[in-house]
Scaffold this motif. Sequence first.
Motif, PDB file in Angstrom:
ATOM      1  N   PHE A 185      52.674  16.605  -0.888  1.00  0.00           N
ATOM      2  CA  PHE A 185      52.794  18.057  -0.704  1.00  0.00           C
ATOM      3  C   PHE A 185      54.114  18.569  -1.293  1.00  0.00           C
ATOM      4  O   PHE A 185      54.569  19.650  -0.940  1.00  0.00           O
ATOM      5  N   GLN A 186      54.687  17.777  -2.199  1.00  0.00           N
ATOM      6  CA  GLN A 186      56.012  18.092  -2.734  1.00  0.00           C
ATOM      7  C   GLN A 186      56.059  19.471  -3.386  1.00  0.00           C
ATOM      8  O   GLN A 186      57.060  20.184  -3.280  1.00  0.00           O
ATOM      9  N   ASP A 187      54.998  19.859  -4.061  1.00  0.00           N
ATOM     10  CA  ASP A 187      54.975  21.158  -4.746  1.00  0.00           C
ATOM     11  C   ASP A 187      54.420  22.279  -3.859  1.00  0.00           C
ATOM     12  O   ASP A 187      54.217  23.396  -4.328  1.00  0.00           O
ATOM     13  N   LEU A 188      54.180  21.965  -2.596  1.00  0.00           N
ATOM     14  CA  LEU A 188      53.635  22.942  -1.642  1.00  0.00           C
ATOM     15  C   LEU A 188      54.632  23.091  -0.498  1.00  0.00           C
ATOM     16  O   LEU A 188      54.384  22.694   0.631  1.00  0.00           O
ATOM     17  N   LYS A 189      55.786  23.666  -0.803  1.00  0.00           N
ATOM     18  CA  LYS A 189      56.906  23.653   0.138  1.00  0.00           C
ATOM     19  C   LYS A 189      56.611  24.408   1.426  1.00  0.00           C
ATOM     20  O   LYS A 189      57.144  24.059   2.490  1.00  0.00           O
ATOM     21  N   HIS A 190      55.784  25.436   1.361  1.00  0.00           N
ATOM     22  CA  HIS A 190      55.483  26.188   2.586  1.00  0.00           C
ATOM     23  C   HIS A 190      54.610  25.363   3.527  1.00  0.00           C
ATOM     24  O   HIS A 190      54.783  25.432   4.748  1.00  0.00           O
ATOM     25  N   ILE A 191      53.700  24.580   2.952  1.00  0.00           N
ATOM     26  CA  ILE A 191      52.917  23.667   3.786  1.00  0.00           C
ATOM     27  C   ILE A 191      53.833  22.610   4.389  1.00  0.00           C
ATOM     28  O   ILE A 191      53.716  22.273   5.575  1.00  0.00           O
ATOM     29  N   GLY A 192      54.758  22.094   3.595  1.00  0.00           N
ATOM     30  CA  GLY A 192      55.685  21.096   4.108  1.00  0.00           C
ATOM     31  C   GLY A 192      56.504  21.605   5.282  1.00  0.00           C
ATOM     32  O   GLY A 192      56.646  20.919   6.307  1.00  0.00           O
ATOM     33  N   SER A 193      57.024  22.822   5.162  1.00  0.00           N
ATOM     34  CA  SER A 193      57.812  23.418   6.251  1.00  0.00           C
ATOM     35  C   SER A 193      56.942  23.656   7.473  1.00  0.00           C
ATOM     36  O   SER A 193      57.365  23.431   8.619  1.00  0.00           O
ATOM     37  N   TRP A 194      55.727  24.122   7.238  1.00  0.00           N
ATOM     38  CA  TRP A 194      54.787  24.383   8.333  1.00  0.00           C
ATOM     39  C   TRP A 194      54.433  23.093   9.071  1.00  0.00           C
ATOM     40  O   TRP A 194      54.350  23.081  10.308  1.00  0.00           O
ATOM     41  N   GLN A 195      54.234  22.003   8.330  1.00  0.00           N
ATOM     42  CA  GLN A 195      53.935  20.725   8.969  1.00  0.00           C
ATOM     43  C   GLN A 195      55.080  20.284   9.881  1.00  0.00           C
ATOM     44  O   GLN A 195      54.859  19.776  10.983  1.00  0.00           O
ATOM     45  N   GLU A 196      56.307  20.490   9.421  1.00  0.00           N
ATOM     46  CA  GLU A 196      57.462  20.170  10.262  1.00  0.00           C
ATOM     47  C   GLU A 196      57.485  21.052  11.502  1.00  0.00           C
ATOM     48  O   GLU A 196      57.762  20.580  12.619  1.00  0.00           O
ATOM     49  N   ASN A 197      57.199  22.338  11.328  1.00  0.00           N
ATOM     50  CA  ASN A 197      57.161  23.254  12.466  1.00  0.00           C
ATOM     51  C   ASN A 197      56.106  22.830  13.486  1.00  0.00           C
ATOM     52  O   ASN A 197      56.331  22.882  14.696  1.00  0.00           O
ATOM     53  N   MET A 198      54.949  22.414  12.976  1.00  0.00           N
ATOM     54  CA  MET A 198      53.870  21.992  13.872  1.00  0.00           C
ATOM     55  C   MET A 198      54.268  20.753  14.658  1.00  0.00           C
ATOM     56  O   MET A 198      54.085  20.691  15.879  1.00  0.00           O
ATOM     57  N   GLN A 199      54.830  19.762  13.979  1.00  0.00           N
ATOM     58  CA  GLN A 199      55.214  18.540  14.679  1.00  0.00           C
ATOM     59  C   GLN A 199      56.270  18.824  15.736  1.00  0.00           C
ATOM     60  O   GLN A 199      56.215  18.283  16.848  1.00  0.00           O
ATOM     61  N   ASN A 200      57.220  19.677  15.420  1.00  0.00           N
ATOM     62  CA  ASN A 200      58.259  20.026  16.391  1.00  0.00           C
ATOM     63  C   ASN A 200      57.666  20.782  17.586  1.00  0.00           C
ATOM     64  O   ASN A 200      58.051  20.535  18.734  1.00  0.00           O
ATOM     65  N   TYR A 201      56.739  21.694  17.310  1.00  0.00           N
ATOM     66  CA  TYR A 201      56.147  22.483  18.386  1.00  0.00           C
ATOM     67  C   TYR A 201      55.314  21.601  19.321  1.00  0.00           C
ATOM     68  O   TYR A 201      55.255  21.836  20.527  1.00  0.00           O
ATOM     69  N   LEU A 202      54.690  20.574  18.755  1.00  0.00           N
ATOM     70  CA  LEU A 202      53.798  19.711  19.537  1.00  0.00           C
ATOM     71  C   LEU A 202      54.525  18.494  20.105  1.00  0.00           C
ATOM     72  O   LEU A 202      53.910  17.453  20.321  1.00  0.00           O
ATOM     73  N   SER A 203      55.791  18.642  20.381  1.00  0.00           N
ATOM     74  CA  SER A 203      56.602  17.499  20.815  1.00  0.00           C
ATOM     75  C   SER A 203      56.074  16.861  22.098  1.00  0.00           C
ATOM     76  O   SER A 203      56.217  15.646  22.307  1.00  0.00           O
ATOM     77  N   GLU A 204      55.457  17.649  22.960  1.00  0.00           N
ATOM     78  CA  GLU A 204      54.981  17.118  24.238  1.00  0.00           C
ATOM     79  C   GLU A 204      53.775  16.201  24.062  1.00  0.00           C
ATOM     80  O   GLU A 204      53.571  15.266  24.835  1.00  0.00           O
ATOM     81  N   SER A 205      52.977  16.461  23.052  1.00  0.00           N
ATOM     82  CA  SER A 205      51.731  15.711  22.887  1.00  0.00           C
ATOM     83  C   SER A 205      51.716  14.788  21.678  1.00  0.00           C
ATOM     84  O   SER A 205      50.853  13.909  21.577  1.00  0.00           O
TER      85      SER A 205
END
Length: 228
Positions: A185-205
């Motif tokens: 996803f190197q050329d899809l930086k917004h997806i990359g940032s979103w994936q990081e946001n999702m993982q951080n948000y789902l820290s409990e599960s």
Amino acid sequence: MTVTLFYHPGSAPCRVVWTFLIENKIDFNLEFVNISKNEQICPEFLELNPAHTVPTLVDDSGEVIFESATIIRYLTMKFDTNNNWFPFQDIIKKSKVNQYLSWSALNIRATIQDYLQQTIWYKLDDSTKLSVDEQKRITKQLSNNLKVLNRLLIGNGFLIGDEPSIADLVIYEELLFLSVDNYSFQDLKHIGSWQENMQNYLSESYEEVHHFLLEEMIPTIKKSLMLF
């Protein structure tokens, strides 16, 4: 009130519902369905769900619901869940969530399945390899669809604002399996940032839900592919 989720941890739709239950602190029991042994077509499960699919949810009254997006919509109506997942009071945001769910079923889930079939699965299940032209068509289609997703995420941490919706969760789980092919996803930086946001948000599960996929299933598939 306790619900029961019939699931397999390798299934993206199952992980969607499992994650949602944990993140919203809904009491639930897990019932593992070993789809590699065709337990989803045994008489007992067919009586529960004639469509023989996971996830399948049984609520405290015995009502049976299947299809992951429908299960989550049901849970948002039955339980006191965070409004960001499916914003009932905001007709625009609710419509956007439904829009992205419909779009992702054909343009994300189906396209990823086609892509993995022609890059990986045919090697493991003895199916016929697609023609070079068909392989190129599927690869280009996935690339184009991911570019659309990337554009949809410009200026937003998530698809509908500052917190994830069920559409974010559904698409996120589908994309995870592309790591089995080391998809970049190197050329899809917004997806990359979103994936990081999702993982951080789902820290409990996150660790509980994804342990089997990331630590067992994908490494096993990659090891098998080394034989080809």
